[in-house]
Scaffold this active site. Sequence first.
Site, PDB file in Angstrom:
ATOM      1  N   ALA A  99       0.527   5.647  -0.650  1.00 38.16           N
ATOM      2  CA  ALA A  99      -0.413   6.759  -0.710  1.00 38.16           C
ATOM      3  C   ALA A  99      -0.339   7.457  -2.071  1.00 38.16           C
ATOM      4  O   ALA A  99       0.624   7.287  -2.817  1.00 38.16           O
ATOM      5  CB  ALA A  99      -0.051   7.758   0.391  1.00 38.16           C
ATOM      6  N   GLN A 116      -5.715  -1.400   3.238  1.00 42.20           N
ATOM      7  CA  GLN A 116      -4.825  -1.040   4.357  1.00 42.20           C
ATOM      8  C   GLN A 116      -5.370   0.176   5.081  1.00 42.20           C
ATOM      9  O   GLN A 116      -5.800   1.140   4.462  1.00 42.20           O
ATOM     10  CB  GLN A 116      -3.413  -0.742   3.817  1.00 42.20           C
ATOM     11  CG  GLN A 116      -2.436  -0.249   4.864  1.00 42.20           C
ATOM     12  CD  GLN A 116      -2.474   1.261   5.054  1.00 42.20           C
ATOM     13  OE1 GLN A 116      -2.663   1.995   4.080  1.00 42.20           O
ATOM     14  NE2 GLN A 116      -2.326   1.731   6.279  1.00 42.20           N
ATOM     15  N   HIS A 161       8.040  -0.157   6.925  1.00 44.25           N
ATOM     16  CA  HIS A 161       7.388   0.946   6.215  1.00 44.25           C
ATOM     17  C   HIS A 161       8.354   1.567   5.188  1.00 44.25           C
ATOM     18  O   HIS A 161       8.335   2.778   4.950  1.00 44.25           O
ATOM     19  CB  HIS A 161       6.917   2.008   7.219  1.00 44.25           C
ATOM     20  CG  HIS A 161       5.583   2.608   6.907  1.00 44.25           C
ATOM     21  ND1 HIS A 161       4.418   2.242   7.531  1.00 44.25           N
ATOM     22  CD2 HIS A 161       5.229   3.577   6.031  1.00 44.25           C
ATOM     23  CE1 HIS A 161       3.409   2.964   7.067  1.00 44.25           C
ATOM     24  NE2 HIS A 161       3.873   3.783   6.143  1.00 44.25           N
ATOM     25  N   GLY A 213      10.053  -4.032   1.574  1.00 54.27           N
ATOM     26  CA  GLY A 213      11.190  -3.162   1.881  1.00 54.27           C
ATOM     27  C   GLY A 213      12.405  -3.537   1.062  1.00 54.27           C
ATOM     28  O   GLY A 213      13.050  -4.550   1.334  1.00 54.27           O
ATOM     29  N   GLY A 214      12.698  -2.747   0.050  1.00 50.60           N
ATOM     30  CA  GLY A 214      13.939  -2.907  -0.697  1.00 50.60           C
ATOM     31  C   GLY A 214      13.954  -4.009  -1.732  1.00 50.60           C
ATOM     32  O   GLY A 214      15.020  -4.316  -2.272  1.00 50.60           O
ATOM     33  N   ARG A 244      10.129  12.773   8.280  1.00 51.90           N
ATOM     34  CA  ARG A 244      10.690  12.700   6.923  1.00 51.90           C
ATOM     35  C   ARG A 244      11.269  14.048   6.550  1.00 51.90           C
ATOM     36  O   ARG A 244      10.554  14.987   6.218  1.00 51.90           O
ATOM     37  CB  ARG A 244       9.617  12.237   5.958  1.00 51.90           C
ATOM     38  CG  ARG A 244       9.066  10.895   6.441  1.00 51.90           C
ATOM     39  CD  ARG A 244       7.970  10.326   5.649  1.00 51.90           C
ATOM     40  NE  ARG A 244       7.386   9.202   6.376  1.00 51.90           N
ATOM     41  CZ  ARG A 244       6.173   8.747   6.193  1.00 51.90           C
ATOM     42  NH1 ARG A 244       5.390   9.301   5.279  1.00 51.90           N
ATOM     43  NH2 ARG A 244       5.724   7.738   6.904  1.00 51.90           N
ATOM     44  N   PRO A 296       0.828  -1.211   0.000  1.00 53.17           N
ATOM     45  CA  PRO A 296       0.000   0.000   0.000  1.00 53.17           C
ATOM     46  C   PRO A 296       0.858   1.255   0.000  1.00 53.17           C
ATOM     47  O   PRO A 296       1.724   1.411   0.868  1.00 53.17           O
ATOM     48  CB  PRO A 296      -0.783  -0.120   1.314  1.00 53.17           C
ATOM     49  CG  PRO A 296       0.099  -0.943   2.208  1.00 53.17           C
ATOM     50  CD  PRO A 296       0.803  -1.911   1.298  1.00 53.17           C
ATOM     51  N   ARG A 356       7.897   1.472  -3.673  1.00 56.06           N
ATOM     52  CA  ARG A 356       8.379   2.527  -4.577  1.00 56.06           C
ATOM     53  C   ARG A 356       8.452   2.118  -6.044  1.00 56.06           C
ATOM     54  O   ARG A 356       8.100   2.936  -6.901  1.00 56.06           O
ATOM     55  CB  ARG A 356       9.733   3.036  -4.075  1.00 56.06           C
ATOM     56  CG  ARG A 356       9.623   3.758  -2.729  1.00 56.06           C
ATOM     57  CD  ARG A 356      10.967   4.233  -2.237  1.00 56.06           C
ATOM     58  NE  ARG A 356      10.903   4.863  -0.924  1.00 56.06           N
ATOM     59  CZ  ARG A 356      10.904   4.205   0.234  1.00 56.06           C
ATOM     60  NH1 ARG A 356      10.969   2.868   0.252  1.00 56.06           N
ATOM     61  NH2 ARG A 356      10.841   4.861   1.375  1.00 56.06           N
ATOM     62  N   LYS A 400       0.450  -5.333   9.368  1.00 50.29           N
ATOM     63  CA  LYS A 400       1.608  -4.850   8.590  1.00 50.29           C
ATOM     64  C   LYS A 400       2.496  -3.994   9.492  1.00 50.29           C
ATOM     65  O   LYS A 400       2.003  -3.052  10.124  1.00 50.29           O
ATOM     66  CB  LYS A 400       1.127  -4.014   7.403  1.00 50.29           C
ATOM     67  CG  LYS A 400       2.247  -3.335   6.610  1.00 50.29           C
ATOM     68  CD  LYS A 400       1.707  -2.664   5.362  1.00 50.29           C
ATOM     69  CE  LYS A 400       2.805  -2.059   4.503  1.00 50.29           C
ATOM     70  NZ  LYS A 400       3.285  -0.760   4.990  1.00 50.29           N
TER      71      LYS A 400
HETATM   72  C1  LIG Z   1       5.335   7.046  -1.021  1.00 48.29           C
HETATM   73  C2  LIG Z   1       4.996   5.946  -0.064  1.00 48.29           C
HETATM   74  C3  LIG Z   1       3.754   5.939   0.546  1.00 48.29           C
HETATM   75  C4  LIG Z   1       3.415   4.926   1.435  1.00 48.29           C
HETATM   76  N1  LIG Z   1       2.171   4.910   1.969  1.00 48.29           N
HETATM   77  C5  LIG Z   1       1.813   3.917   2.807  1.00 48.29           C
HETATM   78  C6  LIG Z   1       0.505   3.850   3.323  1.00 48.29           C
HETATM   79  O1  LIG Z   1      -0.347   4.672   3.006  1.00 48.29           O
HETATM   80  N2  LIG Z   1       0.227   2.842   4.189  1.00 48.29           N
HETATM   81  C7  LIG Z   1       1.146   1.887   4.538  1.00 48.29           C
HETATM   82  O2  LIG Z   1       0.844   0.997   5.321  1.00 48.29           O
HETATM   83  N3  LIG Z   1       2.389   1.909   4.018  1.00 48.29           N
HETATM   84  C8  LIG Z   1       2.739   2.889   3.169  1.00 48.29           C
HETATM   85  N4  LIG Z   1       3.994   2.899   2.636  1.00 48.29           N
HETATM   86  C9  LIG Z   1       4.927   1.799   2.940  1.00 48.29           C
HETATM   87  C10 LIG Z   1       4.777   0.661   1.924  1.00 48.29           C
HETATM   88  O3  LIG Z   1       3.577  -0.041   2.095  1.00 48.29           O
HETATM   89  C11 LIG Z   1       5.909  -0.362   2.042  1.00 48.29           C
HETATM   90  O4  LIG Z   1       6.012  -0.795   3.377  1.00 48.29           O
HETATM   91  C12 LIG Z   1       7.263   0.144   1.566  1.00 48.29           C
HETATM   92  O5  LIG Z   1       7.137   1.079   0.524  1.00 48.29           O
HETATM   93  C13 LIG Z   1       8.101  -1.030   1.085  1.00 48.29           C
HETATM   94  O6  LIG Z   1       9.368  -0.624   0.742  1.00 48.29           O
HETATM   95  P1  LIG Z   1       9.850  -0.342  -0.783  1.00 48.29           P
HETATM   96  O7  LIG Z   1       9.289   0.983  -1.157  1.00 48.29           O
HETATM   97  O8  LIG Z   1      11.321  -0.336  -0.621  1.00 48.29           O
HETATM   98  O9  LIG Z   1       9.357  -1.465  -1.673  1.00 48.29           O
HETATM   99  C14 LIG Z   1       4.352   3.914   1.744  1.00 48.29           C
HETATM  100  C15 LIG Z   1       5.597   3.921   1.116  1.00 48.29           C
HETATM  101  C16 LIG Z   1       5.931   4.903   0.216  1.00 48.29           C
HETATM  102  C17 LIG Z   1       7.264   4.860  -0.460  1.00 48.29           C
END
Ligand SMILES: Cc1cc2nc3c(=O)[nH]c(=O)nc-3n(C[C@H](O)[C@H](O)[C@H](O)COP(=O)(O)O)c2cc1C
Length: 339
Positions: free
Chosen positions: A77, A121, A237, A269-270, A158, A75, A292, A213
């Site tokens: 945003a 989520q 996250h 994550g990653g 952030r 998920p 991402r 999560k």
């Molecule tokens: C721009 C952005 C917005 C995010 N928004 C949410 C969100 O609304 N709810 C949530 O549970 N996680 C959110 N996350 C975390 C992601 O669900 C996820 O845990 C994370 O992006 C995984 O890492 P990765 O970007 O390296 O794949 C967000 C991450 C990013 C980069």
Amino acid sequence: MISLRELENEARAHLAPEVHDLFAGGADDEITLRANESAFARIGLVPRVLSGSAERDLSTSLLGRTIALPVVIAPTAFHRLAHPDGEISTARAAQAAGTIMIVSMAATTPVEEIPGDTWFQFNVQPDRELTRYQVQRAEKAGCRALVLSVDVAAFGHRERDLRNGFDHLPDGLVCENMRDAAGVVRRIEFAPDLAWSDLAWIREISALPLVLKGITHPADARRALDHGVDGLIVSNHGGRQLDSVAATIDLLPDITSAVGGRVPVLLDGGVRRSTDIVKARALGATAVGIGRPVLWGLAIDGQRGVERVLSLLREELDRALALCGASSLDDLSEDLLRW
Ligand SMILES: Cc1cc2nc3c(=O)[nH]c(=O)nc-3n(C[C@H](O)[C@H](O)[C@H](O)COP(=O)(O)O)c2cc1C
């Protein structure tokens, strides 16, 4: 574009700098953000030979459904910041790839309009009636599971966004799933007092499977099982909440051993390469989530861009299984790893 790395670089040219920072950034010194990726690189593969097959099966089963590859959309945003068609394009790409999109509570498209196989989520809001309304709305819209983010007791610090002064969405975009029963868009708030005992209330207001999560500690994984949750996502996250949390791939083995296969464990994550997926599967994850990379694909070319992200991972994973002497994901076990 031949890799997620290339997509990541290309996306920069398609986004305003402050939006790029919003998507790319993490909390504080971004230690966790970097660690998530670099921890995968520290684990070596020890492939088997002369044991492969002509066709590889990349499918896996998750909460009673089969997905075509062990990758779900984490998920995130504000997809309409990346592309005007936002979450609808992401969802169609997930559908085309045969996988699940986890829709964020902070989506810029109403959950009712998002097609395909979706989970919802959310973060529990101090106004529990608002949460009840959101959850029931998602259930009515056809989402098949609830994903409660438990790593948001406060908003991550952030610094890129603070420096850029990015503190609200541009005109015309709102968090559509933050509307209350009167249609008023409410601000996202945090509930630092949320407790294990609140899970029973979530069970009361919805019949959907419940996935937590943001689990990082094995004792919390055990506690979650005691509370009857249906799945866990090992997540920090994407390094956006508490900085210095360990990399998720390093946290995974203790969690999967605590869970012992009783419920599915996902990791995000990653994840940028199929070999990352191989490592996560070998350490007991059912599937991984990507955050991402989806936003990069979306920014570059909408639905087609996200389809490209998923097809790149699919092609890479098929090749990695062949090179590991595996014919399905179940052939991947910890003895293929050294670190
Ligand atoms: C721009 C952005 C917005 C995010 N928004 C949410 C969100 O609304 N709810 C949530 O549970 N996680 C959110 N996350 C975390 C992601 O669900 C996820 O845990 C994370 O992006 C995984 O890492 P990765 O970007 O390296 O794949 C967000 C991450 C990013 C980069």
